[in-house]
Design an enzyme around this catalytic site. Structure first.
Site, PDB file in Angstrom:
ATOM      1  N   LYS A 173       0.872  -1.189   0.000  1.00  0.00           N
ATOM      2  CA  LYS A 173       0.000   0.000   0.000  1.00  0.00           C
ATOM      3  C   LYS A 173       0.905   1.234   0.000  1.00  0.00           C
ATOM      4  O   LYS A 173       1.461   1.629   1.027  1.00  0.00           O
ATOM      5  CB  LYS A 173      -0.909  -0.060   1.230  1.00  0.00           C
ATOM      6  CG  LYS A 173      -1.357   1.260   1.843  1.00  0.00           C
ATOM      7  CD  LYS A 173      -2.283   2.077   0.975  1.00  0.00           C
ATOM      8  CE  LYS A 173      -2.671   3.387   1.681  1.00  0.00           C
ATOM      9  NZ  LYS A 173      -1.969   4.561   1.116  1.00  0.00           N
ATOM     10  N   GLY A 226       6.707   6.204   7.964  1.00  0.00           N
ATOM     11  CA  GLY A 226       5.833   7.377   7.844  1.00  0.00           C
ATOM     12  C   GLY A 226       5.836   8.181   9.126  1.00  0.00           C
ATOM     13  O   GLY A 226       6.797   8.140   9.893  1.00  0.00           O
ATOM     14  N   GLY A 231       2.012   5.904  12.826  1.00  0.00           N
ATOM     15  CA  GLY A 231       2.760   4.774  13.389  1.00  0.00           C
ATOM     16  C   GLY A 231       2.135   4.266  14.682  1.00  0.00           C
ATOM     17  O   GLY A 231       2.000   3.058  14.890  1.00  0.00           O
ATOM     18  N   GLU A 248       9.273   2.830  11.128  1.00  0.00           N
ATOM     19  CA  GLU A 248      10.353   3.804  10.924  1.00  0.00           C
ATOM     20  C   GLU A 248       9.660   5.148  10.788  1.00  0.00           C
ATOM     21  O   GLU A 248       8.970   5.402   9.802  1.00  0.00           O
ATOM     22  CB  GLU A 248      11.171   3.438   9.686  1.00  0.00           C
ATOM     23  CG  GLU A 248      12.584   3.989   9.743  1.00  0.00           C
ATOM     24  CD  GLU A 248      12.681   5.381   9.158  1.00  0.00           C
ATOM     25  OE1 GLU A 248      12.742   6.344   9.967  1.00  0.00           O
ATOM     26  OE2 GLU A 248      12.683   5.523   7.944  1.00  0.00           O
ATOM     27  N   CYS A 282      13.262  11.859   6.505  1.00  0.00           N
ATOM     28  CA  CYS A 282      13.285  11.607   7.958  1.00  0.00           C
ATOM     29  C   CYS A 282      14.659  11.933   8.497  1.00  0.00           C
ATOM     30  O   CYS A 282      14.817  12.188   9.673  1.00  0.00           O
ATOM     31  CB  CYS A 282      13.033  10.157   8.301  1.00  0.00           C
ATOM     32  SG  CYS A 282      11.782   9.410   7.383  1.00  0.00           S
ATOM     33  N   GLU A 382       8.968  17.645  14.147  1.00  0.00           N
ATOM     34  CA  GLU A 382       9.405  17.388  12.771  1.00  0.00           C
ATOM     35  C   GLU A 382       8.586  18.240  11.801  1.00  0.00           C
ATOM     36  O   GLU A 382       7.361  18.190  11.819  1.00  0.00           O
ATOM     37  CB  GLU A 382       9.227  15.904  12.424  1.00  0.00           C
ATOM     38  CG  GLU A 382       9.805  15.576  11.070  1.00  0.00           C
ATOM     39  CD  GLU A 382       9.697  14.095  10.719  1.00  0.00           C
ATOM     40  OE1 GLU A 382       8.610  13.528  10.879  1.00  0.00           O
ATOM     41  OE2 GLU A 382      10.706  13.528  10.261  1.00  0.00           O
TER      42      GLU A 382
HETATM   43  C1  UN1 Z   1      13.815   8.677   4.817  1.00  0.00           C
HETATM   44  O1  UN1 Z   1      13.916   9.904   4.764  1.00  0.00           O
HETATM   45  O2  UN1 Z   1      12.759   8.149   5.173  1.00  0.00           O
HETATM   46  O3  UN1 Z   1      19.733   8.166   4.642  1.00  0.00           O
HETATM   47  C2  UN1 Z   1      14.864   7.738   4.390  1.00  0.00           C
HETATM   48  C3  UN1 Z   1      19.025   8.755   3.824  1.00  0.00           C
HETATM   49  C4  UN1 Z   1      18.324   7.942   2.769  1.00  0.00           C
HETATM   50  C5  UN1 Z   1      17.049   7.385   3.302  1.00  0.00           C
HETATM   51  C6  UN1 Z   1      16.142   8.386   3.947  1.00  0.00           C
HETATM   52  N1  UN1 Z   1      19.191   6.861   2.369  1.00  0.00           N
HETATM   53  O4  UN1 Z   1      18.853   9.952   3.858  1.00  0.00           O
END
Ligand code: UN1
Length: 492
Positions: A173, A226, A231, A248, A282, A382
């Site tokens: 999904k 997400g 989460g 994550e 992230c 964030e």
């Molecule tokens: C993310 O932002 O969810 O290390 C992952 C990094 C990338 C992955 C980011 N390889 O910035």
């Protein structure tokens, strides 16, 4: 206009609702394709297909499953340019990063494909004579893979590739902002030889399709990347069924620059870490912690570079930053800029939506730099946009304390030439991924990825964690003594 269906049991078929949604370019507002709004009934059909396919798939030897992944990686390499452009068109990251997204997907597929010939278990001695002990890795069952829009090919492949290698069937999904990238991936897996029913794509709302996947008793485990609130909802929903969940979630990642750092290198790293992918990672460096002795100089160098940034069409190789991925992301970013102003942070650059002919049809915002105090909302929540908070630190201890003063713990970075400080920082930074003299972004797939604190639930993906995440461990004892032997029960 391209219209897509759901991919269930090896065929593209409409959803039972008949309703659709559009995926649009965040640059121009143009509709790129239409996708079905899936229903719980569609999820149920996909789960049945997955369950039906599982028995045969799990019996395919892992090296053979790996060969299918190698083939998928080969197809992806051939289509890298087109796929990279699609990532850029559908999600808005600049083309070099669109191609990087696809490269990360390829890297993951190739890494995991090779695991097909390893997938190691353990053998250890038994305490008894003529008895053999080992572990083997087995499929988990049906995996629900719920993926975000910011890495529309890489993150799905972090989940789909090891899940397939592990012999699982999948309900995929994707985010409703990037279903076209998802459909292209599914086509590649289909072409590479993934059998019918093993991989199923159900698009639609998270609150409908995502929820149905989490709550369906036929889905064995969930892997989600997400936001924190989604989460938590997933974790709670899955707990009811004691379903394993891998999460994550967010980050509020600090980049520390010490007084002995190579400043040019550090500022270059800040630019890439904070404004790469328009801050929608992230792992984005959303806080810059500067030692007070180099504060003014570093600030000046930073602002000079931010002013020079070229913002515009992400397909143009000379552009540094594209649009935000959606109206929602744009609004959230602008809201946080207001929050920063209201709580007394000093806006040193940016702060506005970009206007004018080049920008009006897209979700463009200026890169923004605040001077802030650690503890303000813009330094702990964030934002997921190109908003950097700069924080002053008196010394090393103060810098580490401020860096750790958030609920998240994904990545963290320190720029210093002092090896003692570097190693102390590695030990003390509360993060799943730590960088020395490199920005907070750009983790490589052959190492585990994930975070501490509210960034997740203690698990990792990619690297050595990838296979662990998508397999069960079975412990096996074989007694070839021909008699009943009793472990632990002894004469003396
Ligand atoms: C993310 O932002 O969810 O290390 C992952 C990094 C990338 C992955 C980011 N390889 O910035």
């Amino acid at each position: 206009m391209e219209t897509y269906d759901l991919y269930v049991d090896g065929t593209w078929r409409p959803s039972e609702s008949g309703e659709r949604f559009d995926t649009v370019s965040p640059m121009s507002g143009e509709t790129l394709a239409r996708f079905p709004l899936g229903t719980p009934g569609d999820v149920d059909r996909a789960v049945r297909a997955a369950r039906g396919a599982l028995d045969d798939w799990r019996r395919v030897p892992a090296p053979r499953r790996g060969e299918i992944l190698f083939e998928a990686a080969r197809i992806m390499r051939r289509r890298k340019q087109k796929l990279g452009e699609l990532v850029t068109r559908e999600m808005g990251k600049v083309i070099s990063e669109g191609l990087g997204d696809v490269q990360e997907a390829i890297d993951m597929m190739e890494y995991v494909a090779g695991e097909g010939r390893r997938m190691q278990g353990e053998t250890v001695p038994s305490e008894l004579t003529d008895k053999f002990c080992m572990t083997v890795r087995e499929p988990v069952g049906v995996i629900g893979a719920i993926t975000p829009w910011n890495f529309p090919t890489a993150i799905p492949c972090w989940k789909l590739a090891p899940a397939l290698l592990g012999g699982n069937a999948i309900l995929f999904k994707p985010s409703s902002l990037t279903p076209l990238c998802a459909a292209r991936l599914v086509e590649i897996f289909e072409e590479a030889g993934v059998p019918s029913g093993v991989l199923n794509l159900v698009t639609g709302r998270g609150s409908v399709v995502g929820r149905a996947i989490v709550e369906h008793p036929g889905v064995t485990a969930i892997s989600f990347t997400g936001g924190v609130s989604t989460g938590k909802t997933i974790y709670a929903g899955a707990a009811e069924l004691l379903k394993p969940v891998h999460l994550e979630l967010g980050g509020k990642n600090p980049l520390i620059v010490m007084d002995d750092a190579m400043l040019d290198l550090a500022i270059e790293g800040v630019m890439f870490g904070a404004f790469g992918t328009a801050g929608q990672r992230c792992t984005a460096a959303s806080r810059l912690v500067l030692h007070e002795d180099i504060y003014d100089e570093a600030m000046e160098m930073l602002l000079e570079q931010v002013e020079r940034m070229r913002i515009g069409d992400p397909l143009d190789p000379d552009v540094d930053m594209g649009p935000m991925a959606s109206q929602g992301q744009l609004e959230k970013t602008l809201e946080y800029i207001d929050v920063g102003r209201d709580e007394g942070a000093t806006l040193r650059y940016g702060g506005d939506r970009l206007r004018g002919e080049r920008y009006d049809d897209g979700f463009f915002v200026q890169p923004s730099v605040f001077e802030a105090e650690q503890g303000m909302r813009i330094t702990v929540e964030e934002i997921f946009g190109p908003v950097l908070s700069v924080i002053r630190a008196r010394d090393f201890d103060d810098a580490i304390g401020k860096a750790n003063d958030v609920d998240y713990g994904l990545s963290a970075s320190i720029y210093t030439r002092d090896v003692t400080r570097a190693f102390r920082a590695i030990r003390r930074l509360e993060a799943g991924v730590v960088y020395v003299n490199a920005p907070t972004i750009g983790s490589e797939i052959q190492l585990p990825f994930g975070g501490v604190k509210n960034t997740g639930n203690g698990l990792r993906e990619a690297g050595s964690a990838a296979i662990r995440e998508f397999t069960e461990t079975k412990t096996v004892f074989i007694d070839y003594s021909g008699q009943l032997q009793k472990a632990q029960i002894r004469e003396s």
